[in-house]
Motif scaffolding. Structure first.
Motif, PDB file in Angstrom:
ATOM      1  N   UNK A 125       5.519  25.486   0.504  1.00 46.56           N
ATOM      2  CA  UNK A 125       6.743  25.798   1.229  1.00 46.56           C
ATOM      3  C   UNK A 125       7.042  27.287   1.138  1.00 46.56           C
ATOM      4  N   UNK A 126       8.012  27.734   1.944  1.00 50.30           N
ATOM      5  CA  UNK A 126       8.328  29.159   2.038  1.00 50.30           C
ATOM      6  C   UNK A 126       8.842  29.723   0.729  1.00 50.30           C
ATOM      7  N   UNK A 127       9.395  28.866  -0.130  1.00 41.56           N
ATOM      8  CA  UNK A 127       9.908  29.366  -1.411  1.00 41.56           C
ATOM      9  C   UNK A 127       8.841  29.364  -2.501  1.00 41.56           C
ATOM     10  N   UNK A 128       7.587  29.101  -2.116  1.00 38.29           N
ATOM     11  CA  UNK A 128       6.487  29.174  -3.072  1.00 38.29           C
ATOM     12  C   UNK A 128       6.170  27.884  -3.785  1.00 38.29           C
ATOM     13  N   UNK A 129       6.929  26.820  -3.562  1.00 43.60           N
ATOM     14  CA  UNK A 129       6.670  25.529  -4.201  1.00 43.60           C
ATOM     15  C   UNK A 129       5.449  24.872  -3.561  1.00 43.60           C
ATOM     16  N   UNK A 130       4.686  24.149  -4.362  1.00 49.13           N
ATOM     17  CA  UNK A 130       3.541  23.403  -3.847  1.00 49.13           C
ATOM     18  C   UNK A 130       3.623  21.963  -4.345  1.00 49.13           C
TER      19      UNK A 130
ATOM     20  N   UNK B 104      10.594  32.179  17.413  1.00 47.83           N
ATOM     21  CA  UNK B 104       9.501  32.306  16.443  1.00 47.83           C
ATOM     22  C   UNK B 104       9.391  30.983  15.683  1.00 47.83           C
ATOM     23  N   UNK B 105       8.338  30.235  15.939  1.00 48.21           N
ATOM     24  CA  UNK B 105       8.230  28.884  15.406  1.00 48.21           C
ATOM     25  C   UNK B 105       7.890  28.872  13.912  1.00 48.21           C
ATOM     26  N   UNK B 106       8.503  27.932  13.207  1.00 47.62           N
ATOM     27  CA  UNK B 106       8.216  27.649  11.800  1.00 47.62           C
ATOM     28  C   UNK B 106       8.368  26.145  11.605  1.00 47.62           C
ATOM     29  N   UNK B 107       7.648  25.609  10.629  1.00 46.71           N
ATOM     30  CA  UNK B 107       7.674  24.164  10.418  1.00 46.71           C
ATOM     31  C   UNK B 107       8.817  23.783   9.475  1.00 46.71           C
ATOM     32  N   UNK B 108       9.974  23.522  10.059  1.00 44.01           N
ATOM     33  CA  UNK B 108      11.140  23.121   9.282  1.00 44.01           C
ATOM     34  C   UNK B 108      11.076  21.628   9.005  1.00 44.01           C
ATOM     35  N   UNK B 109      11.287  21.242   7.761  1.00 48.09           N
ATOM     36  CA  UNK B 109      11.290  19.825   7.390  1.00 48.09           C
ATOM     37  C   UNK B 109      12.627  19.217   7.821  1.00 48.09           C
TER      38      UNK B 109
ATOM     39  N   UNK C 168       7.507  24.389   5.657  1.00 47.14           N
ATOM     40  CA  UNK C 168       6.103  24.270   5.258  1.00 47.14           C
ATOM     41  C   UNK C 168       5.329  25.445   5.853  1.00 47.14           C
ATOM     42  N   UNK C 169       4.626  26.192   5.002  1.00 40.59           N
ATOM     43  CA  UNK C 169       3.924  27.384   5.481  1.00 40.59           C
ATOM     44  C   UNK C 169       2.409  27.289   5.363  1.00 40.59           C
TER      45      UNK C 169
ATOM     46  N   UNK D 243      -3.356  23.433   1.946  1.00 40.68           N
ATOM     47  CA  UNK D 243      -4.558  23.832   1.196  1.00 40.68           C
ATOM     48  C   UNK D 243      -4.864  25.317   1.394  1.00 40.68           C
ATOM     49  N   UNK D 244      -3.822  26.143   1.445  1.00 38.28           N
ATOM     50  CA  UNK D 244      -4.009  27.586   1.580  1.00 38.28           C
ATOM     51  C   UNK D 244      -4.125  28.077   3.004  1.00 38.28           C
ATOM     52  N   UNK D 245      -4.246  27.167   3.965  1.00 38.29           N
ATOM     53  CA  UNK D 245      -4.342  27.556   5.373  1.00 38.29           C
ATOM     54  C   UNK D 245      -2.941  27.655   5.967  1.00 38.29           C
ATOM     55  N   UNK D 246      -2.589  28.828   6.493  1.00 32.44           N
ATOM     56  CA  UNK D 246      -1.250  29.038   7.042  1.00 32.44           C
ATOM     57  C   UNK D 246      -1.020  28.162   8.266  1.00 32.44           C
TER      58      UNK D 246
END
Length: 611
Positions: A347-352, A277-282, A317-318, A321-324
């Motif tokens: 980011x996944x923890x809600x930080x922007x 399951x892919x996610x954008x890990x920094x 990074x999730x 500009x609001x686009x998943x």
């Protein structure tokens, strides 16, 4: 206590016990103790040296070549050690793995760069180096007619650190200065001969029989990454993605960038297939990135004034500009589709964090970009070239490759507004492209950082092992010539410290990395294990002999370099119109020796004491 303190405590305990046994007369005559140093003496082997010393002219000719090489290396070692010591005192570096005292010892398990998995190969290489070194001294003793009192080994507590040949002092004095110098240089010469033979076999038939196995070599995975959650780990090889073969790590990266599927089937070399399951890990964040979190540092330029929030390594990074977003391609598309080059990453923890997204570059001191008005040394984010959107460094490279030297282009770049509120301002620079010296292509005059504004992401969260790079070094195909290859091979066990862009050291074809290689050709009859063992033995034998030879060229007594320095100084002083020649010789050699001792101590303990 730390490791170094335990080592020092053990040395003190051994010294106290050994000195007590010596003072009570419990040690045999063949065993001599001086502090933590113990020497074991024997007279066996002298007859063999007499037989080998037959072709005296040949051995003298070889030794003369060794004397010349030793003198050159001695001078280089003197300059290098003094320069390094002065640099450490003037600007003490932070302690690293290389400059910690325990890592000076060639002891697997104690030296963090010498793993226990190659302990046997290291011991063999050390024994070969010691026997050859001291055997050559003994051989030249007999060639020059010097009697040998004894031979043996030297121990630091219970650890072999050297071997020795003890020439008779009276017969040594009767030999001319040239004969004594050849004898002193014989050990270093023999070690260099072993280096040449070992690396010739390694670079030639042995490495030539090894090839990189197909697939993407997994050096490791980030904790909590999609790859780690799917059970992929160090030593695995990804051989297929979505049923299509994967040639190497670059092929895997390109396929992931062009595949939008949020779940991909990954096949490993052992035949297992797993869904990821892919996610954008920094995976990395440049210090000067405008997206960097405060803990990463801003470093100036485009990073100055960045908001308090930010992204760090291991963040996910999730959204843009609001686009998943969950894939590399999705991230690029979302940034390119944004109305403004200044975007907000979530980011996944809600930080922007909001900052310009493009290619993070440092402006060269001299070049077309600087001539067009870009501040030299500043870090800017290039977001377009002639109106063509630039999302990352790859886009900028492609844009420049499509243009010719001398062509004028408009480069849009962002930097901090300097208002202290995290604002950014953009400038259009009219740049006349220069000519790149290496390939003749268009040249902008920048130093670029990978990723989007210096932020690199990976939707699997794995780090690739540079199997092809290491094999190219061991086969002599990389390194920029013989000298460059030897220098790189010398630092392979701690290459990741010397070059942080290389994440893994190389200790041989052992452990998980052996799964990244396969044996082909005639030597395949020995099996993978046999060829890998031969390669490891040759690598460590050559490596240890090289270290021993170079170290013995340090112009300080009792090393060979110190003895050669004394005979060379005597030769020079004997031609000077002075009366106290012995005193002058002694003053020069003692001064140089003390300088070398101080330099070595500063290099070993300076980073810990001064930083």
């Amino acid at each position: 206590m730390n490791t170094l303190q335990w080592i020092l405590l053990g040395i003190l305990a051994y010294t106290a016990a050994a000195m007590w046994l010596r003072n009570r007369g419990y040690l045999p005559d063949a065993v001599r103790v001086s502090g933590p140093l113990t020497t074991i003496h024997t007279k066996r082997g002298r007859a063999l040296l007499d037989r080998l010393a037959g072709p005296k002219r040949l051995w003298r000719a070889v030794a003369n070549v060794g004397v010349g090489a030793a003198l050159v290396i001695m001078a280089g070692m003197f300059v290098l050690l003094v320069a390094n010591a002065v640099s450490i005192v003037a600007n003490p570096p932070a302690p690293t793995g290389i400059n910690t005292p325990q890592n000076v010892l060639i002891i697997p398990g104690v030296n963090e760069f010498l793993p226990l998995t190659v302990a046997a190969e290291i011991v063999v290489g050390l024994l070969v180096a010691l026997v050859v070194h001291e055997g050559a001294h003994g051989l030249l003793c007999r060639v020059e007619g010097i009697e040998i009192d004894s031979m043996g080994v030297a121990l630091l507590t219970l650890i072999p650190i050297g071997a020795f040949v003890e020439p008779d002092e009276e017969s040594t004095k009767e030999v001319d200065r040239g004969g004594r110098t050849r004898m002193f240089a014989a050990g270093v010469t023999a070690n260099f001969v072993v280096v040449a033979l070992a690396f010739a076999l390694l670079f030639g038939p042995v490495a030539g029989a090894i090839s990189v196995a197909p697939g993407a070599a997994v050096g490791g995975t980030y904790p909590g990454s999609p790859a780690a959650d799917a059970g992929i780990g160090a030593g695995d090889r990804i051989v297929a993605l979505e049923g299509e073969p994967v040639a190497n790590a670059s092929d895997l990266s390109e396929r992931l960038e062009t595949t939008d599927a949020e779940t991909v089937a990954v096949e490993l070399s052992d035949g297992t297939t797993t869904e990821v399951e892919r996610e954008l890990l920094v995976t990395s964040v440049a210090e000067t990135s405008p997206f960097a979190a405060p803990s990463n540092g801003s470093g100036g330029g485009a990073g100055d004034g960045a908001s308090a929030a930010g992204v760090s390594v291991n963040d996910t990074v999730v959204a843009v500009d609001g686009t998943a977003v969950r894939t590399e391609g999705g991230l690029r598309e979302a940034i390119a589709a944004a109305d403004d080059p200044v975007v907000t990453l979530e980011t996944a923890d809600g930080e922007t964090v909001t900052a310009p997204a493009g290619a993070l570059v440092a402006v060269a001191e001299e070049g077309p970009f600087q001539a067009a008005g870009a501040p030299a040394g500043d870090h800017l984010v290039v977001t377009s070239v002639d109106g063509e959107r630039v999302v990352d460094n790859d886009d900028l490279t492609a844009a420049l490759d499509a243009r010719e030297p001398g062509e004028e282009v408009t480069v849009q770049a962002y930097r901090t507004a300097g208002d202290g509120e995290g604002g950014y301002e953009w400038t259009n620079y009219a740049v006349e492209l220069g000519t790149h010296e290496e390939d003749g292509g268009a040249f902008l005059g920048i130093f670029a950082t990978p990723g989007v504004s210096g932020v690199s992401v990976d939707s699997l969260g794995m780090t690739g092992y540079p199997a092809d790079y290491y094999l190219s070094l061991l086969s002599g195909e990389a390194g920029g010539g013989l000298l460059g290859t030897l220098l790189l091979v010398t630092v392979l066990p701690f290459l990741a410290v010397v070059d942080p862009s290389i994440q893994y050291n190389f200790a041989g074809f052992v452990g998980s990395n052996s799964a990244f290689y396969e044996v082909t050709g005639p030597l395949s009859a020995l099996g993978d294990g046999g060829v890998f063992l031969a390669a490891n033995l040759l690598f460590w034998t050559g490596w240890i002999n090289l270290q021993l030879a170079i170290f013995n060229c340090v112009p300080a007594f009792p090393l060979d370099g110190g003895r050669i320095l004394r005979t060379a100084t005597e030769a020079v002083v004997s031609r000077l119109p002075v009366e106290a020649r012995p005193a002058l010789t002694r003053s020069i050699t003692v001064s140089v020796g003390l300088t070398m001792l101080v330099a070595l101590l500063v290099m070993l303990f300076g980073p810990q004491v001064l930083s």
